[in-house]
Design an enzyme around this catalytic site. Sequence first.
Site, PDB file in Angstrom:
ATOM      1  CG  ASP A   7      86.089  -9.104  96.037  1.00  0.00           C
ATOM      2  OD1 ASP A   7      85.891  -8.198  96.866  1.00  0.00           O
ATOM      3  OD2 ASP A   7      85.239  -9.975  95.775  1.00  0.00           O
ATOM      4  CD  GLU A  67      84.965  -4.382  97.234  1.00  0.00           C
ATOM      5  OE1 GLU A  67      84.309  -3.994  96.255  1.00  0.00           O
ATOM      6  OE2 GLU A  67      84.747  -5.439  97.839  1.00  0.00           O
ATOM      7  CG  ASP A 140      84.358 -13.912  95.466  1.00  0.00           C
ATOM      8  OD1 ASP A 140      84.237 -13.368  96.572  1.00  0.00           O
ATOM      9  OD2 ASP A 140      83.628 -14.854  95.079  1.00  0.00           O
TER      10      ASP A 140
END
Length: 165
Positions: A7, A67, A140
């Site tokens: 992330d 991501e 996260d």
Amino acid sequence: MIILGIDPGTAIMGYGLIEQKGSHLSPLAYSCWRTPAHTPLAVRLLMLYQQIDPFLREHPPDHMAVEELFFNRNTTTALAVGHARGVVLLAGAQHGIPIYEYTPLQVKQAVVGYGKAEKTQVQQMVKGLLKLDEIPKPDDTADALAIAICHAHSFALNRRMEEFR
């Protein structure tokens, strides 16, 4: 298969390393890399790289799932995250790791079964799917694990679909 979910972010970059054996998923390592507040962007990017590179040497994954950039109203933040993504993609490419990218919608769909799921629903599913005692912190880190889970589910599904073609 060993999957590293990332992330991306410049202040906090979550990571989650999982192993997939058949339909069973196991967490291997998860946490986040941080950079100090008020550090110039270029220095933050260097610091992130200096944390990612040795991790990849120590724990080489078979696949990396990252991501995709999600643009909301704050384009300054989105641009900084884009720079952090670039560092991750570079590090992965340097290590010869196949890289896969997923949107937040795809991650929610794969983990919860609903593309507009709330963050808490995703976190609870991550906890349950990986049989963790608690939801990983910070957010996260839980997001990175969700991205890795998304790849595990998506890659297996895509491989099965190719067998039928």
